[in-house]
Scaffold this motif. Structure first.
Motif, short mmCIF file in Angstrom:
data_model
loop_
_atom_site.label_atom_id
_atom_site.label_comp_id
_atom_site.label_asym_id
_atom_site.label_seq_id
_atom_site.Cartn_x
_atom_site.Cartn_y
_atom_site.Cartn_z
N PHE A 268 76.01 -107.91 15.60
CA PHE A 268 74.61 -107.64 15.95
C PHE A 268 74.48 -106.73 17.16
O PHE A 268 73.39 -106.40 17.56
CB PHE A 268 73.86 -108.95 16.20
CG PHE A 268 73.69 -109.76 14.95
CD1 PHE A 268 72.79 -109.36 13.98
CD2 PHE A 268 74.44 -110.90 14.74
CE1 PHE A 268 72.62 -110.11 12.81
CE2 PHE A 268 74.29 -111.64 13.59
CZ PHE A 268 73.39 -111.24 12.62
N GLU A 269 75.62 -106.38 17.75
CA GLU A 269 75.55 -105.49 18.92
C GLU A 269 75.32 -104.06 18.46
O GLU A 269 75.73 -103.68 17.36
CB GLU A 269 76.87 -105.55 19.71
CG GLU A 269 77.02 -106.83 20.47
CD GLU A 269 78.39 -106.94 21.11
OE1 GLU A 269 79.08 -105.90 21.22
OE2 GLU A 269 78.75 -108.06 21.48
N ARG A 270 74.73 -103.30 19.32
CA ARG A 270 74.48 -101.90 18.98
C ARG A 270 75.79 -101.13 18.84
O ARG A 270 76.71 -101.34 19.61
CB ARG A 270 73.70 -101.22 20.10
CG ARG A 270 72.33 -101.71 20.22
CD ARG A 270 71.79 -101.12 21.48
NE ARG A 270 70.55 -101.77 21.79
CZ ARG A 270 70.12 -101.95 23.01
NH1 ARG A 270 70.83 -101.54 24.02
NH2 ARG A 270 69.00 -102.53 23.20
N PHE A 271 75.83 -100.28 17.88
CA PHE A 271 76.94 -99.35 17.67
C PHE A 271 78.23 -100.05 17.26
O PHE A 271 79.28 -99.44 17.22
CB PHE A 271 77.22 -98.50 18.92
CG PHE A 271 76.05 -97.68 19.33
CD1 PHE A 271 75.57 -96.69 18.49
CD2 PHE A 271 75.41 -97.89 20.53
CE1 PHE A 271 74.48 -95.92 18.86
CE2 PHE A 271 74.33 -97.13 20.91
CZ PHE A 271 73.87 -96.15 20.07
N TYR A 272 78.14 -101.37 16.99
CA TYR A 272 79.36 -102.01 16.55
C TYR A 272 79.51 -101.80 15.05
O TYR A 272 78.61 -102.11 14.27
CB TYR A 272 79.34 -103.51 16.88
CG TYR A 272 80.68 -104.15 16.62
CD1 TYR A 272 81.70 -104.04 17.57
CD2 TYR A 272 80.95 -104.77 15.41
CE1 TYR A 272 82.94 -104.57 17.32
CE2 TYR A 272 82.20 -105.30 15.16
CZ TYR A 272 83.19 -105.19 16.11
OH TYR A 272 84.43 -105.70 15.87
N GLN A 273 80.64 -101.25 14.64
CA GLN A 273 80.87 -101.03 13.22
C GLN A 273 82.22 -101.58 12.84
O GLN A 273 83.22 -101.25 13.46
CB GLN A 273 80.81 -99.53 12.90
CG GLN A 273 79.44 -98.95 13.22
CD GLN A 273 79.25 -97.58 12.62
OE1 GLN A 273 80.20 -96.92 12.25
NE2 GLN A 273 78.01 -97.18 12.51
N LEU A 274 82.19 -102.45 11.84
CA LEU A 274 83.44 -103.08 11.42
C LEU A 274 84.33 -102.07 10.72
O LEU A 274 85.52 -101.97 10.98
CB LEU A 274 83.15 -104.22 10.47
CG LEU A 274 82.78 -105.55 11.12
CD1 LEU A 274 82.47 -106.56 10.04
CD2 LEU A 274 83.92 -106.02 12.00
N ASP A 275 83.73 -101.33 9.82
CA ASP A 275 84.51 -100.48 8.95
C ASP A 275 84.14 -99.03 9.25
O ASP A 275 83.26 -98.45 8.64
CB ASP A 275 84.14 -100.85 7.50
CG ASP A 275 84.96 -100.03 6.51
OD1 ASP A 275 85.71 -99.15 6.98
OD2 ASP A 275 84.83 -100.27 5.31
#
Lengths: 489, 216
Positions: free
Chosen positions: A425-432
């Motif tokens: 849910f954090e900004r700019f966090y992308q798993l993939d």
């Protein structure tokens, strides 16, 4: 113009300096006046005592009635008789009475007898030279007491026109009174100065928080957001103000910090596509290339540009949500309609990826910002579709129960490791990154979802495990008529 | 020269690789920290470009884990330009850093400088008899006249010049001058050597049969 006398401190100082001065002057004047009256009364008493002694000596046969306390009002002897006796006494050079009225040491007594015209018939040896008694009109026959220069004099008048004067040298007493006046004045001035100094100090102390507050505010205005007002810890009004302001400054600093992080993240995310465009164009412009190479390069630049567009749009949306807590944009709407509209637009995406969408939507009226809720729904549904390898199912459930409206988006995709559930849910966090970056995702979608849910007093949660799909749940509490949300993949 | 580009962003990786290839470098790429670390520790690169912000294993971690094994010069790419970040990078053994967005020419120039420094060659002019190499301008003159070389030809000549007097094996040359995408079984190397001989004189590059090439 800024004068020091414009300050509160000076105003207060001038005000109580004047008050104190008036009070002290009034007090000193009264004290002086009373002491003077008292002292003159004492003088008169002394003169009266002396008169009594005189009459006693002159009329030894006359029994003066009563104790000394009543001696103030002896039956006044007839002045004529007094004159007669004195004349007789005058013949006697050893007369005790005449002896007693011969000294000239300070505080001596004298007497004189005159007729109505003021000519002296008889006087004591020490009668001050140059004294003149005015002639008087007939009929004035009362006794008076008065000062004549440094002398205090009592006058008795007799009906036949004989006047008897008793006097006393009061120079010592007058000097004493002058001295007393000087010392009272000095004492009052001293108190006044001490009062001024004390007042200056107390006002300064009381106003110190104001100075602290303004100094801190200046420092904060200059950009030093870590500054706080130091306060003494007591509960004076100004210290309470300082506490309130410190709290405000804390809020301000954390808002600024959030803003700083936000712009930091945003510029960081924008730097990479910007670098791509700059490097790629620089490289291509170095020399002539084959048309195919240009085409490839333009495609790279276009993708980088598109990514920047998505990012900027996401940032704007998020920024708008960040600043939105007003009720202005809240209208009665139905979440069911919003979800259906979203599906109309996203249907083609699902079809492209061969995804099946199952819906179970109850009517869910609430008071909310419909545009924001649409963004929330779009983001959740789009995430479910695009993070799925394809060919799966997305289930949308909308339940209208007490006490909350619950919206769920579940998929049978790869799932998310619980370790990432908070970070997602954090900004700019992308798993993939390899997939989502190329696919036009900003990394802001879920941050937006969370923000919107929170703006509607909602909660947002995620239930997921690798290989088990994900379920995002958003809950809007009905009590406020607004919302709450929980998200699950 | 063969370099490694470790960058998780596909577009940027493509651009960087193309830029370096245009400049005559042999370039390998890695799309995440793990692959980057694996390739870097092979020790066959003259330099590496590492992005700091990568998921899982980030640039700092790659550098930290690679440093005890290899001393390949590393240039870090970062989006953060704060002083603590620079200090952290230098402490971890980064040789240089660049902040995004950067100038592609500057990146290439910095990588060249790193390679030159690592090879102990501080000056940029190399003289081989009448042939003169300017390694900063990447220009070659023969007897005062400039000779046009392809980037690959230039790289081959420069590598031999930097190892002047040593016999350099064909394997090593393939390893250092060609990347994963080049076909090492081809006779590319022979083509480049023969072109260089044509342009600069047949005695400049000598062959030690069965061992490799060398320049005197």
């Amino acid at each position: 113009m800024k004068l020091p006398t414009n300050s509160i401190r000076w105003h207060l100082q001038i005000w109580y300096a004047s008050l104190l001065l008036i009070a002290l002057a009034g007090l000193s004047f009264t004290v002086l006046r009373l002491s003077r009256i008292h002292r003159i009364r004492q003088l008169d008493q002394q003169i009266t005592d002396q008169q009594r002694f005189f009459f006693k000596s002159l009329f030894p046969e006359k029994k003066l009635t009563g104790p000394s306390a009543e001696s103030n009002k002896p039956a006044p002897p007839d002045p004529k008789e007094i004159y007669r006796r004195l004349q007789a006494e005058h013949q006697n050079p050893t007369s005790e009475i005449l002896q007693a009225f011969s000294g000239t040491e300070p505080g001596f007594f004298y007497f004189a007898i005159s007729d109505r015209d003021g000519s002296i018939l008889l006087s004591s040896k020490n009668f001050p030279e140059g004294f003149v008694f005015p002639s008087e009109a007939r009929g004035e026959d009362f006794d008076t007491q008065y000062f004549k220069g440094t002398y205090r004099e009592h006058l008795r008048r007799g009906p036949p026109g004989i006047r008897v004067y008793f006097g006393m040298d009061a120079s010592e007493v007058l000097k004493e009174m002058d001295q007393f006046a000087v010392s009272i004045t000095l004492f009052a001035a001293g108190i006044w100065l001490v009062g001024l100094a004390g007042g200056w100090w107390i006002v300064g102390r009381a106003l110190r928080p104001v100075q602290e507050i303004s100094a801190t505010a200046v420092a904060i205005a200059e950009g030093n957001l870590d500054q706080r007002i130091e306060w003494a810890g007591n509960q004076s009004e100004l210290n309470q103000l300082a506490q309130v302001l410190n709290h405000t400054f804390d809020e301000l600093a954390s808002a600024m910090e959030r803003q700083r992080q936000f712009t930091g993240n945003a510029s960081h995310e924008l730097r990479t596509p910007l670098t791509v465009i700059l490097s790629e164009t620089q490289r291509m412009l170095k020399r002539d290339r084959a048309p195919g190479e240009y085409r490839e390069s333009m495609e790279i630049c276009q993708q980088a540009g598109l990514r920047m567009k998505v990012l900027v749009e996401g940032l704007l949306l998020l920024a708008r949500q960040e600043n939105q807590n007003s009720a202005e944009s809240r209208m009665p709407c139905n979440l069911q309609n919003i979800v259906e509209q979203s599906l109309n637009t996203l249907g083609h995406l699902a079809a492209e990826r061969d995804m099946k969408i199952i819906t179970d939507l109850a009517s869910a009226p609430l008071v909310a910002d419909a545009a924001a809720l649409r963004i929330l729904v779009d983001n959740l549904v789009e995430n479910a579709i695009s993070h799925h390898p394809g060919g799966g199912t997305v289930t949308l459930t909308l339940k209208n129960t007490e006490p909350a409206i619950q919206f769920e988006v579940a998929d049978d995709g790869p799932g998310i490791d619980p370790a990432y559930h908070d970070k997602i849910f954090e900004r700019f966090y992308q798993l993939d990154t390899s997939r989502s970056r190329g696919g036009g995702h900003s990394g802001l979608g879920l941050a937006l979802v969370k923000r919107i849910a929170e703006n509607h007093q909602g909660t947002c949660s995620l239930h997921s495990a690798p290989g088990k799909g994900s379920r995002f749940t958003v809950q809007f509490s009905k009590q406020t008529g607004e919302g709450s949300a929980s998200l699950q993949i | 020269m063969r370099i490694l580009v470790v960058e998780d962003d596909e577009l940027l990786r493509r651009t960087l690789v193309a830029t370096f290839r245009d400049e005559g470098f042999a370039v390998d790429d890695a799309e995440d920290g793990e692959e980057g670390l694996y390739k870097l520790t092979e020790g066959i690169y003259d330099a590496a470009v590492l992005d700091v912000m990568m998921p899982e294993l980030d640039g700092w971690q790659v550098l930290e884990q690679a440093r005890p094994k290899v001393d390949t010069p590393v240039l870090m790419l970062t989006a953060k330009d704060t002083v603590p970040d620079r200090i952290k990078g230098l402490n971890l053994g980064a040789d240089d850093y660049l902040i995004k967005p950067f100038d592609a020419d500057e990146l290439v120039a910095r990588i060249r400088a790193l390679v030159r420094r690592a090879s102990g060659q501080s000056q940029s002019i190399l003289n081989l008899h009448e042939v003169r190499l300017n390694t900063s301008m990447r220009k070659v003159e023969k007897a005062g006249t400039e000779v046009e070389l392809t980037p690959r030809e230039y790289s081959l000549l420069e590598y031999l010049a930097l190892h002047r007097g040593e016999v350099v094996s064909r394997t090593l040359l393939y390893e250092r001058l060609f990347d994963e995408n080049d076909d090492s079984l081809s006779n590319l190397l022979d083509v480049h050597v023969s072109n260089l001989r044509k342009k600069l004189g047949k005695d400049l590059i000598q062959t030690r049969r069965g061992h490799g090439y060398f320049v005197e």
